[in-house]
Motif scaffolding. Structure first.
Motif, PDB file in Angstrom:
ATOM      1  N   ASN A  51       6.976   3.131  12.767  1.00 18.74           N
ATOM      2  CA  ASN A  51       8.358   2.813  12.845  1.00 18.74           C
ATOM      3  C   ASN A  51       8.691   1.567  12.626  1.00 18.74           C
ATOM      4  O   ASN A  51       9.643   1.074  13.091  1.00 18.74           O
ATOM      5  N   THR A  52       7.979   0.793  11.728  1.00 20.94           N
ATOM      6  CA  THR A  52       8.312  -0.545  11.374  1.00 20.94           C
ATOM      7  C   THR A  52       7.622  -0.895   9.841  1.00 20.94           C
ATOM      8  O   THR A  52       6.711  -0.050   9.570  1.00 20.94           O
ATOM      9  N   TRP A  53       8.400  -1.631   9.309  1.00 20.70           N
ATOM     10  CA  TRP A  53       7.789  -2.085   7.751  1.00 20.70           C
ATOM     11  C   TRP A  53       6.603  -2.710   8.045  1.00 20.70           C
ATOM     12  O   TRP A  53       6.601  -4.001   8.851  1.00 20.70           O
ATOM     13  N   VAL A  54       5.519  -2.754   7.435  1.00 19.35           N
ATOM     14  CA  VAL A  54       4.228  -3.384   7.655  1.00 19.35           C
ATOM     15  C   VAL A  54       3.952  -4.114   6.271  1.00 19.35           C
ATOM     16  O   VAL A  54       4.059  -3.273   5.423  1.00 19.35           O
ATOM     17  N   LYS A  55       3.626  -5.528   6.338  1.00 22.65           N
ATOM     18  CA  LYS A  55       3.174  -6.088   4.835  1.00 22.65           C
ATOM     19  C   LYS A  55       1.873  -6.044   4.710  1.00 22.65           C
ATOM     20  O   LYS A  55       1.218  -6.436   5.612  1.00 22.65           O
ATOM     21  N   ARG A  98      -5.524  12.797   7.741  1.00 22.39           N
ATOM     22  CA  ARG A  98      -4.530  13.493   7.486  1.00 22.39           C
ATOM     23  C   ARG A  98      -3.474  12.782   6.199  1.00 22.39           C
ATOM     24  O   ARG A  98      -3.553  11.624   6.100  1.00 22.39           O
ATOM     25  N   ILE A  99      -2.924  13.551   5.795  1.00 22.48           N
ATOM     26  CA  ILE A  99      -1.951  13.115   4.686  1.00 22.48           C
ATOM     27  C   ILE A  99      -0.560  13.220   5.267  1.00 22.48           C
ATOM     28  O   ILE A  99      -0.092  13.871   6.012  1.00 22.48           O
ATOM     29  N   VAL A 100       0.050  11.700   5.373  1.00 23.82           N
ATOM     30  CA  VAL A 100       1.188  11.552   6.084  1.00 23.82           C
ATOM     31  C   VAL A 100       2.346  11.318   5.082  1.00 23.82           C
ATOM     32  O   VAL A 100       1.881  10.180   4.127  1.00 23.82           O
ATOM     33  N   PRO A 101       3.576  11.380   5.183  1.00 20.82           N
ATOM     34  CA  PRO A 101       4.624  11.124   4.460  1.00 20.82           C
ATOM     35  C   PRO A 101       5.062   9.493   4.834  1.00 20.82           C
ATOM     36  O   PRO A 101       4.735   9.347   5.886  1.00 20.82           O
ATOM     37  N   CYS A 102       5.430   8.819   3.903  1.00 23.59           N
ATOM     38  CA  CYS A 102       5.567   7.110   3.894  1.00 23.59           C
ATOM     39  C   CYS A 102       6.631   6.842   3.039  1.00 23.59           C
ATOM     40  O   CYS A 102       6.905   7.427   2.361  1.00 23.59           O
ATOM     41  N   LEU A 103       7.284   5.788   3.430  1.00 26.81           N
ATOM     42  CA  LEU A 103       8.008   5.003   2.731  1.00 26.81           C
ATOM     43  C   LEU A 103       7.320   3.705   2.090  1.00 26.81           C
ATOM     44  O   LEU A 103       6.480   3.121   2.921  1.00 26.81           O
ATOM     45  N   VAL A 104       7.664   3.358   0.870  1.00 19.64           N
ATOM     46  CA  VAL A 104       6.997   2.198   0.331  1.00 19.64           C
ATOM     47  C   VAL A 104       7.880   1.290  -0.187  1.00 19.64           C
ATOM     48  O   VAL A 104       8.939   1.826  -0.768  1.00 19.64           O
ATOM     49  N   ARG A 105       7.612  -0.204  -0.376  1.00 18.90           N
ATOM     50  CA  ARG A 105       8.797  -0.831  -1.046  1.00 18.90           C
ATOM     51  C   ARG A 105       7.906  -2.272  -1.435  1.00 18.90           C
ATOM     52  O   ARG A 105       7.033  -2.278  -1.331  1.00 18.90           O
ATOM     53  N   GLY A 106       8.663  -3.141  -2.074  1.00 18.93           N
ATOM     54  CA  GLY A 106       8.131  -4.250  -2.774  1.00 18.93           C
ATOM     55  C   GLY A 106       7.631  -4.129  -4.142  1.00 18.93           C
ATOM     56  O   GLY A 106       8.187  -3.122  -4.808  1.00 18.93           O
ATOM     57  N   ARG A 107       6.667  -4.667  -4.569  1.00 13.79           N
ATOM     58  CA  ARG A 107       5.924  -4.322  -6.042  1.00 13.79           C
ATOM     59  C   ARG A 107       5.280  -3.053  -5.602  1.00 13.79           C
ATOM     60  O   ARG A 107       4.383  -3.110  -4.903  1.00 13.79           O
ATOM     61  N   ILE A 108       5.673  -2.260  -6.683  1.00 16.67           N
ATOM     62  CA  ILE A 108       4.929  -0.879  -6.482  1.00 16.67           C
ATOM     63  C   ILE A 108       4.179  -0.826  -7.760  1.00 16.67           C
ATOM     64  O   ILE A 108       4.575  -1.153  -8.971  1.00 16.67           O
ATOM     65  N   ARG A 109       2.792  -0.717  -7.951  1.00 14.82           N
ATOM     66  CA  ARG A 109       2.067  -0.817  -9.084  1.00 14.82           C
ATOM     67  C   ARG A 109       0.923   0.266  -9.085  1.00 14.82           C
ATOM     68  O   ARG A 109       0.648   0.684  -7.914  1.00 14.82           O
ATOM     69  N   ILE A 110       0.245   0.581 -10.362  1.00 17.03           N
ATOM     70  CA  ILE A 110      -0.870   1.125 -10.713  1.00 17.03           C
ATOM     71  C   ILE A 110      -2.011   0.359 -10.966  1.00 17.03           C
ATOM     72  O   ILE A 110      -1.981  -0.587 -11.302  1.00 17.03           O
ATOM     73  N   LYS A 111      -2.828   0.750  -9.799  1.00 16.90           N
ATOM     74  CA  LYS A 111      -4.094   0.023  -9.621  1.00 16.90           C
ATOM     75  C   LYS A 111      -4.950   0.400 -10.952  1.00 16.90           C
ATOM     76  O   LYS A 111      -5.561  -0.599 -11.443  1.00 16.90           O
ATOM     77  N   HIS A 112      -5.051   1.395 -11.316  1.00 13.80           N
ATOM     78  CA  HIS A 112      -5.772   1.860 -12.270  1.00 13.80           C
ATOM     79  C   HIS A 112      -5.870   3.262 -12.590  1.00 13.80           C
ATOM     80  O   HIS A 112      -5.317   4.089 -11.657  1.00 13.80           O
ATOM     81  N   ASN A 113      -6.178   3.710 -13.814  1.00 13.82           N
ATOM     82  CA  ASN A 113      -6.186   5.403 -14.152  1.00 13.82           C
ATOM     83  C   ASN A 113      -7.703   5.611 -14.271  1.00 13.82           C
ATOM     84  O   ASN A 113      -8.245   4.980 -15.090  1.00 13.82           O
ATOM     85  N   ASN A 114      -8.172   6.395 -13.288  1.00 19.32           N
ATOM     86  CA  ASN A 114      -9.656   6.706 -13.432  1.00 19.32           C
ATOM     87  C   ASN A 114      -9.893   7.702 -14.596  1.00 19.32           C
ATOM     88  O   ASN A 114      -8.866   8.343 -15.136  1.00 19.32           O
ATOM     89  N   ALA A 123       1.567  -0.594  -2.824  1.00 16.85           N
ATOM     90  CA  ALA A 123       2.883  -1.123  -2.507  1.00 16.85           C
ATOM     91  C   ALA A 123       2.553  -2.309  -1.719  1.00 16.85           C
ATOM     92  O   ALA A 123       1.515  -2.596  -0.953  1.00 16.85           O
ATOM     93  N   ASP A 124       3.385  -3.338  -1.330  1.00 15.80           N
ATOM     94  CA  ASP A 124       3.272  -4.323  -0.915  1.00 15.80           C
ATOM     95  C   ASP A 124       3.542  -3.920   0.607  1.00 15.80           C
ATOM     96  O   ASP A 124       3.196  -4.705   1.622  1.00 15.80           O
ATOM     97  N   GLU A 125       4.455  -2.983   1.001  1.00 18.82           N
ATOM     98  CA  GLU A 125       5.080  -2.705   2.188  1.00 18.82           C
ATOM     99  C   GLU A 125       4.929  -1.231   2.547  1.00 18.82           C
ATOM    100  O   GLU A 125       5.109  -0.364   1.615  1.00 18.82           O
ATOM    101  N   ILE A 126       4.913  -0.862   3.656  1.00 19.91           N
ATOM    102  CA  ILE A 126       4.584   0.468   4.054  1.00 19.91           C
ATOM    103  C   ILE A 126       5.379   0.728   5.219  1.00 19.91           C
ATOM    104  O   ILE A 126       5.366   0.016   6.134  1.00 19.91           O
ATOM    105  N   TYR A 127       5.978   1.912   5.411  1.00 20.29           N
ATOM    106  CA  TYR A 127       6.763   2.217   6.678  1.00 20.29           C
ATOM    107  C   TYR A 127       6.134   3.886   6.917  1.00 20.29           C
ATOM    108  O   TYR A 127       6.469   4.795   6.168  1.00 20.29           O
ATOM    109  N   ILE A 128       5.776   4.114   8.313  1.00 15.76           N
ATOM    110  CA  ILE A 128       5.399   5.569   8.618  1.00 15.76           C
ATOM    111  C   ILE A 128       6.258   5.885   9.750  1.00 15.76           C
ATOM    112  O   ILE A 128       6.118   4.979  10.815  1.00 15.76           O
ATOM    113  N   ASP A 129       7.053   6.778   9.922  1.00 16.11           N
ATOM    114  CA  ASP A 129       7.785   7.362  10.698  1.00 16.11           C
ATOM    115  C   ASP A 129       7.067   8.154  11.747  1.00 16.11           C
ATOM    116  O   ASP A 129       6.482   9.214  11.504  1.00 16.11           O
TER     117      ASP A 129
END
Length: 133
Positions: A51-55, A98-114, A123-129
């Motif tokens: 319930n808070t944005w984490v950097k 477990r797989i949990v839904p989240c919100l992400v923000r900041g710079r969103i980028r692809i690490k690599h394509n395997n 992502a730079d920040e994440i929020y899990i409700d």
């Protein structure tokens, strides 16, 4: 190199120029009722506050095999289907994960394509409700 209106390639990443927010899905461990990252922690702890944005602690890190260096961030997958496919194909031990839904923000980028054509997103920040666990 600019790709469309809001994206550009920098180093090996696809970077979204505008700060944004989007939904994603993250694989976590549930331990003693707390949500934990699987590997690297943030601010010295694997626990992800709810319930808070984490950097993310942004720094250069190596992948699990030590062969690829990238800027850290919160790993996530953009759809539940991709998260389930990744979870089912990569994890032999599924207890407490477990797989949990989240919100992400900041710079969103692809690490690599395997080699399997799967992208790894950061992502730079994440929020899990907590109400969605």
């Amino acid at each position: 190199m600019v790709i469309g209106k809001n994206f550009q390639i920098r180093f090996r990443y696809l970077i979204q120029i505008e700060e944004n927010m989007q939904q994603g899905y993250r694989i976590v461990e549930i331990k003693n009722g707390k949500v934990m990252s699987l590997f690297h922690g943030t601010n010295g702890s694997r626990e992800i506050p709810l319930n808070t944005w984490v950097k993310a602690d942004l720094k250069e890190v190596k992948d699990g095999r030590g062969s690829f260096t990238y800027e850290s961030g919160f790993h996530f997958l953009p759809t539940r289907e991709e998260a389930e496919n990744f979870f089912n194909s990569k994890f032999r031990i599924k207890d407490n994960r477990r797989i949990v839904p989240c919100l992400v923000r900041g710079r969103i980028r692809i690490k690599h394509n395997n080699k399997n054509g799967r992208n790894s997103w950061l992502a730079d920040e994440i929020y899990i409700d907590s109400s969605l666990l």
